[in-house]
Motif scaffolding. Sequence first.
Motif, PDB file in Angstrom:
ATOM      1  N   LEU A 268       0.839  -1.204   0.000  1.00 47.93           N
ATOM      2  CA  LEU A 268       0.000   0.000   0.000  1.00 47.93           C
ATOM      3  C   LEU A 268       0.871   1.250   0.000  1.00 47.93           C
ATOM      4  CD1 LEU A 268      -2.582  -1.036   2.774  1.00 47.93           C
ATOM      5  CD2 LEU A 268      -2.946  -1.075   0.300  1.00 47.93           C
ATOM      6  N   ALA A 269       0.297   2.369  -0.443  1.00 48.39           N
ATOM      7  CA  ALA A 269       1.033   3.643  -0.453  1.00 48.39           C
ATOM      8  C   ALA A 269       0.968   4.273   0.932  1.00 48.39           C
ATOM      9  CB  ALA A 269       0.433   4.562  -1.511  1.00 48.39           C
ATOM     10  N   VAL A 270       1.666   3.627   1.867  1.00 47.30           N
ATOM     11  CA  VAL A 270       1.732   4.127   3.248  1.00 47.30           C
ATOM     12  C   VAL A 270       3.207   4.232   3.632  1.00 47.30           C
ATOM     13  CG1 VAL A 270      -0.503   3.249   4.020  1.00 47.30           C
ATOM     14  CG2 VAL A 270       1.496   1.743   4.120  1.00 47.30           C
ATOM     15  N   PRO A 271       3.571   5.225   4.476  1.00 45.29           N
ATOM     16  CA  PRO A 271       4.974   5.355   4.859  1.00 45.29           C
ATOM     17  C   PRO A 271       5.354   4.368   5.967  1.00 45.29           C
ATOM     18  CG  PRO A 271       3.691   7.105   5.865  1.00 45.29           C
ATOM     19  CD  PRO A 271       2.733   6.303   5.033  1.00 45.29           C
ATOM     20  N   ILE A 272       6.584   3.826   5.852  1.00 44.25           N
ATOM     21  CA  ILE A 272       7.089   2.853   6.825  1.00 44.25           C
ATOM     22  C   ILE A 272       8.318   3.460   7.498  1.00 44.25           C
ATOM     23  CG2 ILE A 272       7.954   0.486   7.120  1.00 44.25           C
ATOM     24  CD1 ILE A 272       5.133   0.623   5.786  1.00 44.25           C
ATOM     25  N   LEU A 273       8.423   3.311   8.801  1.00 45.93           N
ATOM     26  CA  LEU A 273       9.611   3.792   9.526  1.00 45.93           C
ATOM     27  C   LEU A 273      10.705   2.739   9.438  1.00 45.93           C
ATOM     28  CD1 LEU A 273       7.989   5.363  12.674  1.00 45.93           C
ATOM     29  CD2 LEU A 273       9.479   6.554  11.060  1.00 45.93           C
ATOM     30  N   LYS A 274      11.877   3.147   8.921  1.00 51.39           N
ATOM     31  CA  LYS A 274      12.980   2.203   8.720  1.00 51.39           C
ATOM     32  C   LYS A 274      13.401   1.539  10.031  1.00 51.39           C
ATOM     33  CE  LYS A 274      17.179   2.039   6.057  1.00 51.39           C
ATOM     34  NZ  LYS A 274      18.406   2.753   5.820  1.00 51.39           N
ATOM     35  N   ASP A 275      13.271   2.235  11.144  1.00 47.39           N
ATOM     36  CA  ASP A 275      13.738   1.692  12.424  1.00 47.39           C
ATOM     37  C   ASP A 275      12.731   0.782  13.122  1.00 47.39           C
ATOM     38  OD1 ASP A 275      16.166   2.876  12.214  1.00 47.39           O
ATOM     39  OD2 ASP A 275      15.628   4.651  13.391  1.00 47.39           O
ATOM     40  N   SER A 276      11.533   0.669  12.593  1.00 43.45           N
ATOM     41  CA  SER A 276      10.548  -0.194  13.254  1.00 43.45           C
ATOM     42  C   SER A 276      10.699  -1.636  12.756  1.00 43.45           C
ATOM     43  CB  SER A 276       9.119   0.301  12.981  1.00 43.45           C
ATOM     44  OG  SER A 276       8.190  -0.615  13.546  1.00 43.45           O
ATOM     45  N   PRO A 277      10.798  -2.599  13.671  1.00 39.98           N
ATOM     46  CA  PRO A 277      11.036  -3.985  13.249  1.00 39.98           C
ATOM     47  C   PRO A 277       9.781  -4.751  12.826  1.00 39.98           C
ATOM     48  CG  PRO A 277      10.986  -3.855  15.633  1.00 39.98           C
ATOM     49  CD  PRO A 277      10.804  -2.447  15.130  1.00 39.98           C
ATOM     50  N   TRP A 278       8.590  -4.140  13.037  1.00 39.43           N
ATOM     51  CA  TRP A 278       7.353  -4.885  12.769  1.00 39.43           C
ATOM     52  C   TRP A 278       6.274  -3.875  12.379  1.00 39.43           C
ATOM     53  CZ3 TRP A 278       6.797 -10.243  13.245  1.00 39.43           C
ATOM     54  CH2 TRP A 278       5.497 -10.736  13.133  1.00 39.43           C
ATOM     55  N   VAL A 279       5.878  -3.917  11.102  1.00 41.73           N
ATOM     56  CA  VAL A 279       4.967  -2.869  10.607  1.00 41.73           C
ATOM     57  C   VAL A 279       3.797  -3.467   9.830  1.00 41.73           C
ATOM     58  CG1 VAL A 279       4.808  -0.717   9.291  1.00 41.73           C
ATOM     59  CG2 VAL A 279       7.008  -1.390  10.289  1.00 41.73           C
ATOM     60  N   TYR A 280       2.596  -3.062  10.162  1.00 45.83           N
ATOM     61  CA  TYR A 280       1.392  -3.492   9.438  1.00 45.83           C
ATOM     62  C   TYR A 280       1.037  -2.466   8.372  1.00 45.83           C
ATOM     63  CZ  TYR A 280       0.842  -6.367  13.623  1.00 45.83           C
ATOM     64  OH  TYR A 280       1.058  -7.253  14.654  1.00 45.83           O
ATOM     65  N   GLU A 281       0.726  -2.952   7.175  1.00 51.01           N
ATOM     66  CA  GLU A 281       0.174  -2.078   6.124  1.00 51.01           C
ATOM     67  C   GLU A 281      -1.326  -2.363   6.095  1.00 51.01           C
ATOM     68  OE1 GLU A 281       2.230  -2.040   2.286  1.00 51.01           O
ATOM     69  OE2 GLU A 281       3.827  -3.204   3.228  1.00 51.01           O
ATOM     70  N   CYS A 282      -2.134  -1.363   6.363  1.00 53.99           N
ATOM     71  CA  CYS A 282      -3.582  -1.584   6.538  1.00 53.99           C
ATOM     72  C   CYS A 282      -4.428  -0.763   5.573  1.00 53.99           C
ATOM     73  CB  CYS A 282      -3.995  -1.200   7.954  1.00 53.99           C
ATOM     74  SG  CYS A 282      -3.179  -2.167   9.225  1.00 53.99           S
ATOM     75  N   ALA A 283      -5.468  -1.414   5.045  1.00 51.87           N
ATOM     76  CA  ALA A 283      -6.469  -0.720   4.233  1.00 51.87           C
ATOM     77  C   ALA A 283      -7.682  -0.465   5.121  1.00 51.87           C
ATOM     78  CB  ALA A 283      -6.862  -1.590   3.043  1.00 51.87           C
ATOM     79  N   LEU A 284      -8.138   0.778   5.157  1.00 50.31           N
ATOM     80  CA  LEU A 284      -9.273   1.131   6.018  1.00 50.31           C
ATOM     81  C   LEU A 284     -10.533   0.416   5.539  1.00 50.31           C
ATOM     82  CD1 LEU A 284     -10.083   3.096   8.387  1.00 50.31           C
ATOM     83  CD2 LEU A 284     -10.868   4.649   6.583  1.00 50.31           C
ATOM     84  N   VAL A 285     -11.197  -0.311   6.435  1.00 51.99           N
ATOM     85  CA  VAL A 285     -12.429  -0.995   6.028  1.00 51.99           C
ATOM     86  C   VAL A 285     -13.659  -0.456   6.758  1.00 51.99           C
ATOM     87  CG1 VAL A 285     -11.364  -3.136   5.230  1.00 51.99           C
ATOM     88  CG2 VAL A 285     -11.980  -2.919   7.645  1.00 51.99           C
ATOM     89  N   ASP A 286     -13.445   0.207   7.891  1.00 50.55           N
ATOM     90  CA  ASP A 286     -14.604   0.698   8.641  1.00 50.55           C
ATOM     91  C   ASP A 286     -14.185   1.801   9.608  1.00 50.55           C
ATOM     92  OD1 ASP A 286     -17.255   0.775   9.249  1.00 50.55           O
ATOM     93  OD2 ASP A 286     -17.354  -1.226  10.158  1.00 50.55           O
ATOM     94  N   VAL A 287     -15.126   2.713   9.872  1.00 57.94           N
ATOM     95  CA  VAL A 287     -14.894   3.752  10.882  1.00 57.94           C
ATOM     96  C   VAL A 287     -16.121   3.774  11.780  1.00 57.94           C
ATOM     97  CG1 VAL A 287     -14.406   6.184  11.325  1.00 57.94           C
ATOM     98  CG2 VAL A 287     -13.612   5.140   9.194  1.00 57.94           C
ATOM     99  N   ILE A 288     -15.897   3.644  13.065  1.00 59.52           N
ATOM    100  CA  ILE A 288     -17.011   3.728  14.023  1.00 59.52           C
ATOM    101  C   ILE A 288     -16.893   5.076  14.729  1.00 59.52           C
ATOM    102  CG2 ILE A 288     -18.059   2.697  16.076  1.00 59.52           C
ATOM    103  CD1 ILE A 288     -16.710   0.025  15.163  1.00 59.52           C
ATOM    104  N   GLU A 289     -17.919   5.899  14.551  1.00 57.89           N
ATOM    105  CA  GLU A 289     -17.877   7.254  15.121  1.00 57.89           C
ATOM    106  C   GLU A 289     -18.424   7.258  16.538  1.00 57.89           C
ATOM    107  OE1 GLU A 289     -16.588   9.674  13.411  1.00 57.89           O
ATOM    108  OE2 GLU A 289     -16.712   9.048  11.302  1.00 57.89           O
ATOM    109  N   LYS A 290     -17.699   7.927  17.429  1.00 58.71           N
ATOM    110  CA  LYS A 290     -18.187   8.150  18.795  1.00 58.71           C
ATOM    111  C   LYS A 290     -18.226   9.657  19.020  1.00 58.71           C
ATOM    112  CE  LYS A 290     -19.080   4.116  19.844  1.00 58.71           C
ATOM    113  NZ  LYS A 290     -20.501   3.844  19.972  1.00 58.71           N
ATOM    114  N   GLU A 291     -18.594  10.114  20.234  1.00 58.41           N
ATOM    115  CA  GLU A 291     -18.759  11.554  20.489  1.00 58.41           C
ATOM    116  C   GLU A 291     -17.665  12.419  19.851  1.00 58.41           C
ATOM    117  OE1 GLU A 291     -21.311  13.245  22.187  1.00 58.41           O
ATOM    118  OE2 GLU A 291     -22.269  11.311  21.811  1.00 58.41           O
ATOM    119  N   ASN A 292     -16.455  12.304  20.398  1.00 56.81           N
ATOM    120  CA  ASN A 292     -15.365  13.157  19.917  1.00 56.81           C
ATOM    121  C   ASN A 292     -14.221  12.315  19.364  1.00 56.81           C
ATOM    122  OD1 ASN A 292     -13.811  15.475  19.546  1.00 56.81           O
ATOM    123  ND2 ASN A 292     -12.892  15.261  21.576  1.00 56.81           N
TER     124      ASN A 292
END
Length: 186
Positions: free
Chosen positions: A107-131
């Motif tokens: 995916l076109a998401v930025p990855i931090l070179k220093d992080s040893p474990w990174v998930y690339e995620c596609a947004l599938v849902d948003v649950i809205e709460k108060e704020n």
Amino acid sequence: MRHHSIQPQRGFFPQPVYLIGTYKDNGEPNFALITWVTFCSVEPPMLMFASRGKKLTRELVEKHKMFSANLVTSDMMPVADYFGTQSGYHQNKCEAIHVDTFQGSSLAVPILKDSPWVYECALVDVIEKENSSIYIGEVKNILVDETIEDVGYGKIDMYDLDPLIYAPGKYYNISESIGNVGFSKK
Ligand SMILES: Cc1cc2nc3c(=O)[nH]c(=O)nc-3n(C[C@H](O)[C@H](O)[C@H](O)COP(=O)(O)O)c2cc1C
């Protein structure tokens, strides 16, 4: 132990520490420190995080419908704290603290070179709460430090990852493993 009641509050212990990455419209990478994050589905694998208030990360996740979730190691604490206390609205945070990034494999998401474990995620849902909103992402790829040999479920040694842990107001590292899951049945 004797208990007493206290007013409901947002204290919650412990919390994992991830940097949620998105690209701005001008191509700059941006990261926000998020500790309200957890896995929430296995098939397909999904991860969710909660975010409240006005944040550039929320706007970019909602617009581009994707994000990276970069595990933060204890060495990365200064970087994480900066990303958690500065907004990307009026500055290039990555340039300000000199962190190296590259684009994800799936995916076109930025990855931090220093992080040893990174998930690339596609947004599938948003649950809205108060704020606040809960963002649910399907994991499309995981980028792992090549020096970690056995990536099987339950095989990862936390000492190799050295994750930073958060509890309101303070950062911690992990000290030792004190048991394997299921040991009590033996
Ligand atoms: C320790 C720590 C934990 C945080 N956890 C969250 C969180 O779970 N959700 C959230 O919305 N903001 C959280 N924040 C705040 C954001 O990281 C912060 O508002 C950041 O500046 C947002 O950046 P942005 O505007 O570039 O997206 C946390 C900050 C710190 C220091």
